[in-house]
Design a protein around this motif. Sequence first.
Motif, PDB file in Angstrom:
ATOM      1  N   ILE A 317      46.579  68.932  27.399  1.00 36.61           N
ATOM      2  CA  ILE A 317      48.027  68.973  27.598  1.00 36.61           C
ATOM      3  C   ILE A 317      48.340  69.726  28.887  1.00 36.61           C
ATOM      4  O   ILE A 317      47.709  70.742  29.208  1.00 36.61           O
ATOM      5  CB  ILE A 317      48.727  69.680  26.418  1.00 36.61           C
ATOM      6  N   GLY A 318      49.339  69.238  29.625  1.00 40.10           N
ATOM      7  CA  GLY A 318      49.845  69.947  30.797  1.00 40.10           C
ATOM      8  C   GLY A 318      51.357  69.960  30.782  1.00 40.10           C
ATOM      9  O   GLY A 318      51.983  68.976  30.377  1.00 40.10           O
ATOM     10  N   CYS A 319      51.955  71.069  31.198  1.00 42.39           N
ATOM     11  CA  CYS A 319      53.426  71.098  31.239  1.00 42.39           C
ATOM     12  C   CYS A 319      53.954  70.714  32.616  1.00 42.39           C
ATOM     13  O   CYS A 319      55.147  70.539  32.791  1.00 42.39           O
ATOM     14  CB  CYS A 319      53.970  72.455  30.806  1.00 42.39           C
ATOM     15  N   ASP A 320      53.062  70.566  33.603  1.00 39.17           N
ATOM     16  CA  ASP A 320      53.421  70.115  34.941  1.00 39.17           C
ATOM     17  C   ASP A 320      54.383  71.115  35.595  1.00 39.17           C
ATOM     18  O   ASP A 320      54.605  72.207  35.090  1.00 39.17           O
ATOM     19  CB  ASP A 320      54.003  68.712  34.900  1.00 39.17           C
ATOM     20  N   GLY A 321      54.910  70.750  36.718  1.00 37.89           N
ATOM     21  CA  GLY A 321      55.699  71.691  37.496  1.00 37.89           C
ATOM     22  C   GLY A 321      57.043  71.989  36.876  1.00 37.89           C
ATOM     23  O   GLY A 321      57.678  71.122  36.281  1.00 37.89           O
ATOM     24  N   SER A 322      57.478  73.224  37.053  1.00 35.75           N
ATOM     25  CA  SER A 322      58.744  73.635  36.461  1.00 35.75           C
ATOM     26  C   SER A 322      59.929  72.898  37.055  1.00 35.75           C
ATOM     27  O   SER A 322      60.989  72.836  36.448  1.00 35.75           O
ATOM     28  CB  SER A 322      58.928  75.150  36.645  1.00 35.75           C
ATOM     29  N   ALA A 323      59.790  72.346  38.237  1.00 40.11           N
ATOM     30  CA  ALA A 323      60.918  71.620  38.814  1.00 40.11           C
ATOM     31  C   ALA A 323      61.014  70.199  38.275  1.00 40.11           C
ATOM     32  O   ALA A 323      62.037  69.548  38.417  1.00 40.11           O
ATOM     33  CB  ALA A 323      60.809  71.593  40.339  1.00 40.11           C
ATOM     34  N   SER A 324      59.957  69.695  37.653  1.00 39.31           N
ATOM     35  CA  SER A 324      60.031  68.358  37.059  1.00 39.31           C
ATOM     36  C   SER A 324      60.305  68.420  35.563  1.00 39.31           C
ATOM     37  O   SER A 324      60.910  67.515  35.003  1.00 39.31           O
ATOM     38  CB  SER A 324      58.741  67.580  37.317  1.00 39.31           C
ATOM     39  N   THR A 325      59.854  69.482  34.878  1.00 38.82           N
ATOM     40  CA  THR A 325      60.121  69.590  33.452  1.00 38.82           C
ATOM     41  C   THR A 325      61.033  70.762  33.125  1.00 38.82           C
ATOM     42  O   THR A 325      61.564  70.835  32.033  1.00 38.82           O
ATOM     43  CB  THR A 325      58.822  69.760  32.647  1.00 38.82           C
ATOM     44  N   ASP A 326      61.190  71.689  34.050  1.00 35.13           N
ATOM     45  CA  ASP A 326      62.140  72.799  33.931  1.00 35.13           C
ATOM     46  C   ASP A 326      61.822  73.768  32.802  1.00 35.13           C
ATOM     47  O   ASP A 326      62.663  74.572  32.418  1.00 35.13           O
ATOM     48  CB  ASP A 326      63.578  72.275  33.780  1.00 35.13           C
ATOM     49  N   HIS A 327      60.638  73.696  32.247  1.00 40.98           N
ATOM     50  CA  HIS A 327      60.217  74.674  31.250  1.00 40.98           C
ATOM     51  C   HIS A 327      58.702  74.807  31.350  1.00 40.98           C
ATOM     52  O   HIS A 327      58.029  74.025  32.019  1.00 40.98           O
ATOM     53  CB  HIS A 327      60.607  74.235  29.837  1.00 40.98           C
ATOM     54  N   ALA A 328      58.181  75.813  30.660  1.00 41.86           N
ATOM     55  CA  ALA A 328      56.730  75.984  30.596  1.00 41.86           C
ATOM     56  C   ALA A 328      56.340  76.339  29.171  1.00 41.86           C
ATOM     57  O   ALA A 328      55.731  77.364  28.918  1.00 41.86           O
ATOM     58  CB  ALA A 328      56.265  77.055  31.576  1.00 41.86           C
ATOM     59  N   SER A 329      56.715  75.472  28.236  1.00 38.39           N
ATOM     60  CA  SER A 329      56.400  75.685  26.829  1.00 38.39           C
ATOM     61  C   SER A 329      55.339  74.686  26.397  1.00 38.39           C
ATOM     62  O   SER A 329      55.595  73.477  26.350  1.00 38.39           O
ATOM     63  CB  SER A 329      57.648  75.509  25.959  1.00 38.39           C
ATOM     64  N   LEU A 330      54.161  75.181  26.076  1.00 40.02           N
ATOM     65  CA  LEU A 330      53.114  74.291  25.586  1.00 40.02           C
ATOM     66  C   LEU A 330      53.429  73.783  24.186  1.00 40.02           C
ATOM     67  O   LEU A 330      52.948  72.714  23.792  1.00 40.02           O
ATOM     68  CB  LEU A 330      51.759  75.003  25.621  1.00 40.02           C
ATOM     69  N   TRP A 331      54.240  74.533  23.402  1.00 39.66           N
ATOM     70  CA  TRP A 331      54.662  73.992  22.110  1.00 39.66           C
ATOM     71  C   TRP A 331      55.502  72.738  22.331  1.00 39.66           C
ATOM     72  O   TRP A 331      55.298  71.712  21.670  1.00 39.66           O
ATOM     73  CB  TRP A 331      55.474  75.018  21.312  1.00 39.66           C
ATOM     74  N   MET A 332      56.440  72.796  23.266  1.00 40.21           N
ATOM     75  CA  MET A 332      57.268  71.620  23.536  1.00 40.21           C
ATOM     76  C   MET A 332      56.425  70.450  24.016  1.00 40.21           C
ATOM     77  O   MET A 332      56.653  69.297  23.631  1.00 40.21           O
ATOM     78  CB  MET A 332      58.347  71.953  24.569  1.00 40.21           C
ATOM     79  N   GLU A 333      55.430  70.720  24.859  1.00 40.80           N
ATOM     80  CA  GLU A 333      54.584  69.643  25.363  1.00 40.80           C
ATOM     81  C   GLU A 333      53.721  69.051  24.248  1.00 40.80           C
ATOM     82  O   GLU A 333      53.487  67.838  24.207  1.00 40.80           O
ATOM     83  CB  GLU A 333      53.702  70.151  26.498  1.00 40.80           C
ATOM     84  N   THR A 334      53.245  69.910  23.364  1.00 39.34           N
ATOM     85  CA  THR A 334      52.431  69.408  22.260  1.00 39.34           C
ATOM     86  C   THR A 334      53.273  68.549  21.325  1.00 39.34           C
ATOM     87  O   THR A 334      52.835  67.485  20.850  1.00 39.34           O
ATOM     88  CB  THR A 334      51.789  70.585  21.503  1.00 39.34           C
ATOM     89  N   ARG A 335      54.501  68.977  21.069  1.00 39.46           N
ATOM     90  CA  ARG A 335      55.416  68.156  20.266  1.00 39.46           C
ATOM     91  C   ARG A 335      55.730  66.848  20.998  1.00 39.46           C
ATOM     92  O   ARG A 335      55.794  65.779  20.389  1.00 39.46           O
ATOM     93  CB  ARG A 335      56.709  68.912  19.972  1.00 39.46           C
ATOM     94  N   GLY A 336      55.919  66.939  22.327  1.00 36.17           N
ATOM     95  CA  GLY A 336      56.154  65.733  23.104  1.00 36.17           C
ATOM     96  C   GLY A 336      54.996  64.754  23.020  1.00 36.17           C
ATOM     97  O   GLY A 336      55.190  63.536  22.962  1.00 36.17           O
ATOM     98  N   ALA A 337      53.764  65.276  23.015  1.00 35.25           N
ATOM     99  CA  ALA A 337      52.593  64.417  22.883  1.00 35.25           C
ATOM    100  C   ALA A 337      52.591  63.701  21.538  1.00 35.25           C
ATOM    101  O   ALA A 337      52.245  62.516  21.439  1.00 35.25           O
ATOM    102  CB  ALA A 337      51.323  65.237  23.054  1.00 35.25           C
ATOM    103  N   LEU A 338      52.996  64.434  20.479  1.00 33.19           N
ATOM    104  CA  LEU A 338      53.095  63.812  19.158  1.00 33.19           C
ATOM    105  C   LEU A 338      54.107  62.672  19.177  1.00 33.19           C
ATOM    106  O   LEU A 338      53.819  61.552  18.722  1.00 33.19           O
ATOM    107  CB  LEU A 338      53.513  64.871  18.127  1.00 33.19           C
TER     108      LEU A 338
END
Length: 452
Positions: A317-338
């Motif tokens: 999992i990657g959260c990518d740059g803060s200017a493209s996703t505007d957050h740095a939450s790996l929980w949010m990214e993991t939920r997004g992957a689901l």
Amino acid sequence: MSSAVDLLVKDAELLVVDGGREIPGGWVAVTGGRVTAVGAGGSEPDAATTISATGRLVTPGLINTHHHIYQNLTRSYAPAVNGTLFDWLTTLYPLWAGLDEEAAYVSAYVGMAELLMGGCTTSSDHLYVHPRPYLVDAEIRAARDIGFRFHATRGSMTRSVEDGGLPPRSVTQSTDEVLADSERLIKAHHDPEPGALIRVALAPCSPFSVTKDVMTATAELAERYDVRLHTHLAEDRDEDTYCLETYGCRPVEYFEDTGWMSDRTWVAHCIYPNDDELRRLAAAGIGVAHCPSSNMLIGGGTARVKEMRELGLPVGIGCDGSASTDHASLWMETRGALLLGRYRGGPGAMTARDALDIATRGSARCLGRADELGHLRPGACADLVVWDLHEVALAGAVSDPVEAWLRCGPARAWTTVVGGRVLVERGEPVLAGLGDVLRDHGRVARRMQRGV
């Protein structure tokens, strides 16, 4: 047991040891920054420090395999938010030309604090904009000040807009500058020892931002020093067009031609390989950083995660740059992957346990650290998270704590432990300097965005 340990996390509703073992009412014992034992309630050892996880899920720390932390200085920058990837980049490059050591330090410090609050205990970072020297050193200094586990990837761009690339000349470097500084950073900061907090990888930004000789020489340098390689690959349809027009081949073929088809390599996004290219990437052991929120916000498609995992590719999992996703939450990214996995492949394509496995063991494989990160077996680095969901959000979720962790929410890290050190406690970062750094970060962000 009777021997005392440094830290004990006990009475978890469920302790996830790894993808194959879960312990209801579990505990985990830590000594010297390593997991020394796990077990069920009633058999736990004495400890110098005890953390109660009553009613909470405990998992290995999440691992971020792709980020551009400096971009939190230009979050939600209005002129860039609704463009294509290439539009977005060309709008922001002139702002990022203002990056200096102070900006690199404060963005890294704030970014790592945010990652810790989202349950991330290890992160890579891809810093490829170098208008001034020693920017990666500043990030590493922030990681050391915090005690965060950090894989700095020395990015590079040598193709400016004058050379047929996208960035202005001010943020690019010559081939000699890139290679010399890459070697310097490895010698100065890379720690190859087990349990290392700081490692360095080499990371030309993308096929369209460096010349072929940089790609080839960087792969050779990584081989010589036994460090990992990282870049963006097959992220956008425009990349296919660019590589065909510039190099006469598709991105994956160019990747092969430059010596990058190696199991020391992991790539970001990897959205547009065709079936044959995907099989070749899998055969080489290439890892993939899956970035769900970035994919959805930029609207550029998403990786075929289920197929990749079935082929044996390490997917993290990657959260990518803060200017493209505007957050740095790996929980949010993991939920997004689901959610993306199920949206793309149907309800059987992804479970919460699959997503957790991607964010832990899969990510650890991408970084070359599957032996000691991404799980809580004895001998692993003591990187773990006690998760908190409000009782209202959890009302009725009584059958499966892992599914509830991603389906309900939002979840936050109640306690985050890195190498046996508590860095988030009761949901708040345990960082004495955070207030001062946040003030400096605000000043630097205003300067960068408004010229003040």
